[in-house]
Design a protein around this motif. Structure first.
Motif, short mmCIF file in Angstrom:
data_model
loop_
_atom_site.label_atom_id
_atom_site.label_comp_id
_atom_site.label_asym_id
_atom_site.label_seq_id
_atom_site.Cartn_x
_atom_site.Cartn_y
_atom_site.Cartn_z
N LEU A 1 -56.44 67.77 -7.77
CA LEU A 1 -57.29 67.69 -8.95
C LEU A 1 -58.77 67.85 -8.60
CD1 LEU A 1 -55.58 64.69 -10.83
CD2 LEU A 1 -55.34 67.14 -11.30
N TYR A 2 -59.14 67.45 -7.41
CA TYR A 2 -60.52 67.57 -6.96
C TYR A 2 -60.94 69.04 -6.85
CZ TYR A 2 -64.61 67.18 -3.89
OH TYR A 2 -65.87 67.28 -3.35
N SER A 3 -60.02 69.91 -6.42
CA SER A 3 -60.38 71.27 -6.07
C SER A 3 -59.88 72.35 -7.01
CB SER A 3 -59.85 71.60 -4.65
OG SER A 3 -60.41 70.75 -3.68
N VAL A 4 -58.81 72.08 -7.77
CA VAL A 4 -58.11 73.16 -8.49
C VAL A 4 -58.52 73.19 -9.96
CG1 VAL A 4 -55.84 74.02 -9.17
CG2 VAL A 4 -56.17 73.04 -6.89
N PRO A 5 -58.94 74.36 -10.46
CA PRO A 5 -59.18 74.51 -11.90
C PRO A 5 -57.86 74.36 -12.66
CG PRO A 5 -60.16 76.31 -10.64
CD PRO A 5 -59.24 75.57 -9.71
N PRO A 6 -57.88 73.94 -13.92
CA PRO A 6 -59.07 73.65 -14.72
C PRO A 6 -59.62 72.24 -14.52
CG PRO A 6 -57.13 73.35 -16.06
CD PRO A 6 -56.64 73.81 -14.72
N PHE A 7 -58.98 71.44 -13.67
CA PHE A 7 -59.41 70.06 -13.48
C PHE A 7 -60.73 70.02 -12.69
CE2 PHE A 7 -54.79 70.45 -13.40
CZ PHE A 7 -54.47 69.76 -14.55
N TYR A 8 -60.69 70.48 -11.45
CA TYR A 8 -61.86 70.67 -10.62
C TYR A 8 -62.80 69.46 -10.70
CZ TYR A 8 -65.20 73.56 -8.01
OH TYR A 8 -66.02 74.09 -7.04
N PHE A 9 -62.28 68.30 -10.29
CA PHE A 9 -63.05 67.07 -10.36
C PHE A 9 -64.36 67.15 -9.61
CE2 PHE A 9 -59.26 63.98 -11.18
CZ PHE A 9 -59.12 64.52 -12.45
N LYS A 10 -64.47 68.11 -8.70
CA LYS A 10 -65.71 68.26 -7.95
C LYS A 10 -66.90 68.47 -8.87
CE LYS A 10 -67.82 71.07 -4.31
NZ LYS A 10 -67.63 72.17 -3.34
#
Length: 397
Positions: A226-235
């Motif tokens: 979830l930190y790195s992958v769209p559409p989540f991109y928690f970064k």
């Protein structure tokens, strides 16, 4: 409590096979390595897989790659690629076995691997100090201990690898020396590595450990995704990003290792003040790392509109705030050592050790020049050094 299970040979073998893939599957479009004009001490630190140095200097009159304006990266001759620490890769060194190993080594982000290994070993040592009789036959828990370490390394590789896959364009600005950004590894090879690491780690924890450990491990994998992958991109969300890293590298790693070791030894789990302390302390520390890691990356983050604390508030303010939080973390440890409830801590280690580390932090911050990228990177590296040193103290608290 959960009942410990013995490792299933088939799943354990699968984990080992998948891990071997990490060592052999890298792209054919790799390059290798050393600028012989650099001092030998710099070359020796670059990678354990560096090739013997040539006595011929690289040509300097060729066209050069355009790199960040920090001047941290030396001018690179035609066909070469930049490496961290001012090294570069002449075309004549491309494609060998050592080159592939070096690309994989850098893809794993070694400074994070060192932290994972150190946390694991010190957690085992802590448990040994508390329950020496349980280690009467040290060979009995050894297979599961090695499988546990292997699973943690697989998880580490997956999390840092998936981040590089989705951040490759940003890394071309911020970290042009990383294998994907420097085109030393193809996207396909990177996917093979991260998926093998993910599958191997999940297979090991599912077969060799209790449901609690497996669920915590899977939660860490999910958080890294979830930190790195769209559409989540928690970064994109600084607070969420910091909380994610703090959970994985702070709470989950320290609690998980300690619980797994006791489980492997057949000892019922019970909190104690030292484990509570290190879990709390390193969760705060991991949050500081989560914020500080963006300090050297503001150029690329601004270009690709990635909102971090460093881009919003400024490098100087974030460095000051991170130092203040970490310093207060050390102060809390010193106070806890002085109060020393129930005599749980060795006072001279708890107080003296954290006083020394706090002094090192203050000294390193006093040298920071927030306008120089080289100084910012040195400051960020010093935070990781303090992170490692805390684990050195852990078994002796």
């Amino acid at each position: 409590r959960w009942t410990a299970r013995s490792p299933r040979p088939a799943a354990a073998a699968l984990g080992l096979v998948l891990t071997i893939l990490l060592l052999v599957v890298v792209a054919p479009t790799t390059h290798a390595f050393v600028n012989p004009s650099l001092p030998p001490s710099v070359i020796a630190r670059a990678s354990p897989f560096h090739l013997p140095r040539s006595t011929t200097r690289l040509p300097s009159s060729s066209s050069a790659l355009t790199l960040p304006s920090s001047a941290l990266y030396s001018t690179v001759s035609a066909g070469a690629v930049p490496l961290e620490g001012g090294l570069n890769v002449p075309p004549s060194k491309q494609g060998g076995v050592r080159d592939k190993l070096d690309a994989l080594y850098r893809f794993t982000r070694p400074h994070t691997i060192r932290g994972t290994i150190l946390a694991s070993l010190m957690g085992v040592l802590r448990c040994f100090i508390e329950h020496p009789k349980a280690f009467a036959n040290p060979l009995q828990p050894l297979p599961r201990a090695l499988l546990g370490l292997l699973a943690l390394l697989c998880g580490n590789v997956f999390i840092v690898g998936i981040n590089q896959i989705y951040d490759v364009d940003i890394d071309k600005v911020n970290k042009p020396f990383l294998p994907l950004a420097a085109q030393r590894m193809s996207g396909k090879a990177a996917w093979v590595v991260v998926l093998a690491a993910c599958a191997g780690g999940l297979a090991i924890t599912k077969s060799a450990f209790s449901p609690l450990i497996f669920n915590m491990y899977a939660a860490g994998i999910l958080a890294g995704t979830l930190y790195s992958v769209p559409p989540f991109y928690f970064k994109r969300f600084p607070l969420v990003a910091a909380a994610t890293i703090a959970f994985v590298r702070g709470f989950s790693l320290n609690f998980g290792v300690y619980y797994a070791v006791r489980e492997a030894l057949g000892i019922p789990f019970a909190w104690n003040p030292i484990v509570l302390f290190i879990t709390r302390f390193m969760t705060v520390f991991a949050a500081v790392i989560a914020v500080s890691k963006d300090l050297p990356d503001t150029e690329g983050d601004r270009k690709y509109d990635v909102q971090t604390f460093a881009t919003r508030v400024g490098v100087a303010n974030i460095a000051r705030g991170a130092t203040a939080v970490l310093f207060l973390n050390y102060v809390s440890a010193i106070v806890q050592g002085v109060v020393n409830p129930s005599g749980a801590f060795r006072q001279w280690v708890m107080v003296g050790g954290h006083t020394l580390l706090a002094a090192l932090l203050a000294r390193r911050y006093s040298r920071l020049d927030p306008k120089k990228l080289s100084s910012i990177k040195a400051f960020y590296k010093s935070i990781w050094d303090l992170f490692y040193l805390e684990y050195v103290l852990y078994p002796f608290l």
